[in-house]
Design a protein around this motif. Structure first.
Motif, PDB file in Angstrom:
ATOM      1  N   ILE A   1      -6.904   8.036   0.126  1.00 13.87           N
ATOM      2  CA  ILE A   1      -7.738   8.994   1.406  1.00 13.87           C
ATOM      3  C   ILE A   1      -6.570  10.149   1.774  1.00 13.87           C
TER       4      ILE A   1
ATOM      5  N   LEU B   1       0.938  -0.951   0.162  1.00 17.78           N
ATOM      6  CA  LEU B   1      -0.109   0.068   0.010  1.00 17.78           C
ATOM      7  C   LEU B   1       0.642   1.271  -0.179  1.00 17.78           C
TER       8      LEU B   1
ATOM      9  N   GLN C   1     -14.569   3.629   7.257  1.00 12.26           N
ATOM     10  CA  GLN C   1     -13.672   3.117   7.161  1.00 12.26           C
ATOM     11  C   GLN C   1     -15.112   1.538   7.048  1.00 12.26           C
TER      12      GLN C   1
ATOM     13  N   SER D   1     -16.190  -2.321  -1.157  1.00 13.18           N
ATOM     14  CA  SER D   1     -14.544  -3.024  -2.161  1.00 13.18           C
ATOM     15  C   SER D   1     -15.202  -2.982  -3.490  1.00 13.18           C
TER      16      SER D   1
ATOM     17  N   TRP E   1     -11.455  -1.854  -0.292  1.00 12.37           N
ATOM     18  CA  TRP E   1     -11.826  -0.352  -0.230  1.00 12.37           C
ATOM     19  C   TRP E   1      -9.973  -0.004  -0.326  1.00 12.37           C
ATOM     20  N   GLN E   2      -8.977   0.185   0.654  1.00 13.39           N
ATOM     21  CA  GLN E   2      -8.109   0.318   0.464  1.00 13.39           C
ATOM     22  C   GLN E   2      -7.300   0.907  -0.356  1.00 13.39           C
ATOM     23  N   SER E   3      -7.554  -0.419  -1.263  1.00 15.06           N
ATOM     24  CA  SER E   3      -6.400  -0.136  -2.821  1.00 15.06           C
ATOM     25  C   SER E   3      -7.833   0.712  -3.838  1.00 15.06           C
TER      26      SER E   3
END
Length: 457
Positions: A405, A259, A380, A385, A399-401
């Motif tokens: 943010i 990440l 969060q 996704s 979702w982080q990818s």
């Protein structure tokens, strides 16, 4: 010149490059692993500490997004293992990678930073005499100083390789043009590529690799002295990836991107140095005449649990060469062909509106992405996704990818952009997934992985 060679080699020693050779019952096995370092990491030679994370992200979008397509596209280990591990250092340069290696032998052995490009068919570096070259920090390669250098000759009886080369004055010439206006022209050549060995005071070599000796080149994107050229990983017989088949790679290379913001090391791995952990899925790579990009078949997209039901052919390649879906770590973020992007945008707006998120104008925050929302408490747990429904496989994007943010501005943004011509799986959406490309079997394998641990054997 000797001082330059020595300083480059001392630099390589300091970053622990490994090289081991051993004979096995099947003959010599070799695996190569190049360390990946994010361009904005403190380990990068072009690190700017005064930039915020948001400014670094914007820089990668604004200055490097057009470097991933070529005009020739009609639209681009541990000690004791019985393997060889070559680990030259790579730097994530904007939205590209660079590897440090040497070219030539004798007094002509010089070290260079070359960008890695999965959309290129030929490795090249700038050479003397440089008729028109962009400034670089490394000395221009001088063919006359390397006794192992060979110009590839040609004649009516012995023509140049088919496709991208032309016979001029009995020598094979090449020309590569890029969408952004960058280009390189020169002669097709062979020489020895060197990698620093940790068990010796001397480098180890791979002899007779084909590359382009560029005498006329220009980069539209400011280079800051790097790179000196490109290492190609494309689907073409003169690419670095294809040539390494004859040197033990088994036609396979792999990477796992952490990440953004991670300080962990990761590697571009070849051959036996590739370890795939967990559930592995595979999907076929679609070869295309004269094109060296990695096309795979995308049938549909889901956002969260909602399958969008795109009509057949939305992501297919067209007879004129447009369309299709490519995997390209050289693109900073993914691109969806415009009609698909508009539908995904509509679905995301409805998704977040239903959960009372407030959409904001990205331009007012200095963001180049198209969709942004304000944070809200415990956001969060509400993030969706995305799934790419591929031929024979399902690729899930956490979702982080999926979202960028921007903590200091209190917003998050959908980290994909529209594109008129085709769809691209970019680096931002490839994080925490291992991708393994098999250029012999024409197959892409992928599996979820914590790429923070990629430095472990």
């Amino acid at each position: 010149m000797a001082k330059t060679i020595y300083s480059h080699f001392i630099f390589l020693l300091s970053i622990s490059i490994l090289l081991f050779f051993s004979e096995t019952t099947g003959g010599l096995k070799r695996s190569l692993s190049f360390e990946l370092i994010y361009r904005y990491s403190p380990r990068s030679p072009i690190y700017y500490s005064n930039l915020t994370d948001s400014q670094r992200f914007e820089d990668s979008l604004l200055h490097f997004e057009n470097r991933f397509l070529q005009l020739n596209n009609s639209q681009a280990m541990s000690v004791g293992y019985e393997i060889t591990a070559i680990r030259p250092r790579i730097i994530f340069y904007g939205s590209l990678y660079m590897v440090f290696l040497t070219i030539g032998t004798g007094n002509g052995t010089i070290g260079y930073y070359l960008s890695i490009d999965t959309g290129s068919y030929l490795t090249w570096t700038q050479c003397k005499p440089c008729i028109n070259c962009y400034p670089q920090n490394d000395p221009y390669f001088d063919p006359h100083q390397s006794p192992s250098f060979i110009d590839i000759s040609c004649s009516h009886q012995n023509p140049c390789p088919q496709g991208n080369y032309h016979c001029i004055n009995n020598r094979c010439h090449y020309q590569v043009g890029y969408i952004d206006g960058s280009y390189t022209k020169g002669t097709l050549s062979k020489d020895t590529f060197g990698f620093r060995s940790s068990h010796s005071d001397y480098p180890e070599f791979i002899e007779g690799l084909v590359f382009g000796c560029s005498h006329d080149s220009q980069l539209v994107v400011p280079s800051h002295g790097y790179p000196s050229g490109i290492i190609s990983l494309g689907l073409f017989r003169e690419s670095f990836a294809m040539q390494l088949i004859n040197h033990g790679s088994q036609g396979r290379f792999s990477y796992c991107l952490p990440l953004r913001g991670s300080t962990s090391m990761s590697f571009l791995r070849f051959g036996d140095d590739i370890v795939q952990r967990g559930p592995v899925q595979t999907t076929p790579i679609e070869p295309s005449q004269g094109v060296c990009f990695y096309y795979i078949i995308l049938n549909d997209i889901s956002v969260g649990t909602k399958r969008l039901g795109f009509e057949p052919g939305m992501f297919a390649r067209k007879p004129n060469g447009s369309g299709g879906f490519i995997v390209d770590s050289g693109a900073a973020v993914s691109r969806l062909i415009t009609p698909a992007f508009e539908r995904v945008k509509k679905v995301l707006r409805a998704y977040f509106r239903h959960r009372n998120f407030v959409e904001v104008d990205p331009t007012k925050y200095g963001i180049s992405l198209k969709l942004c929302w304000l944070f809200q408490p415990h956001y969060q747990s509400l993030m969706p996704s995305m799934t790419f429904h591929l031929q024979g496989a399902e690729m899930s994007i956490a979702w982080q990818s999926l979202f960028h943010i921007v903590q200091q501005k209190g917003i998050f943004c959908f980290a994909m952009l529209p594109l008129e011509t085709l769809t691209i799986l970019g680096a931002y959406q490839q994080t925490n997934t291992r991708f393994t490309f098999d250029v012999l079997q024409l197959q892409l394998a992928f599996n979820p992985e914590n790429c923070e641990h990629d430095s472990q054997p």
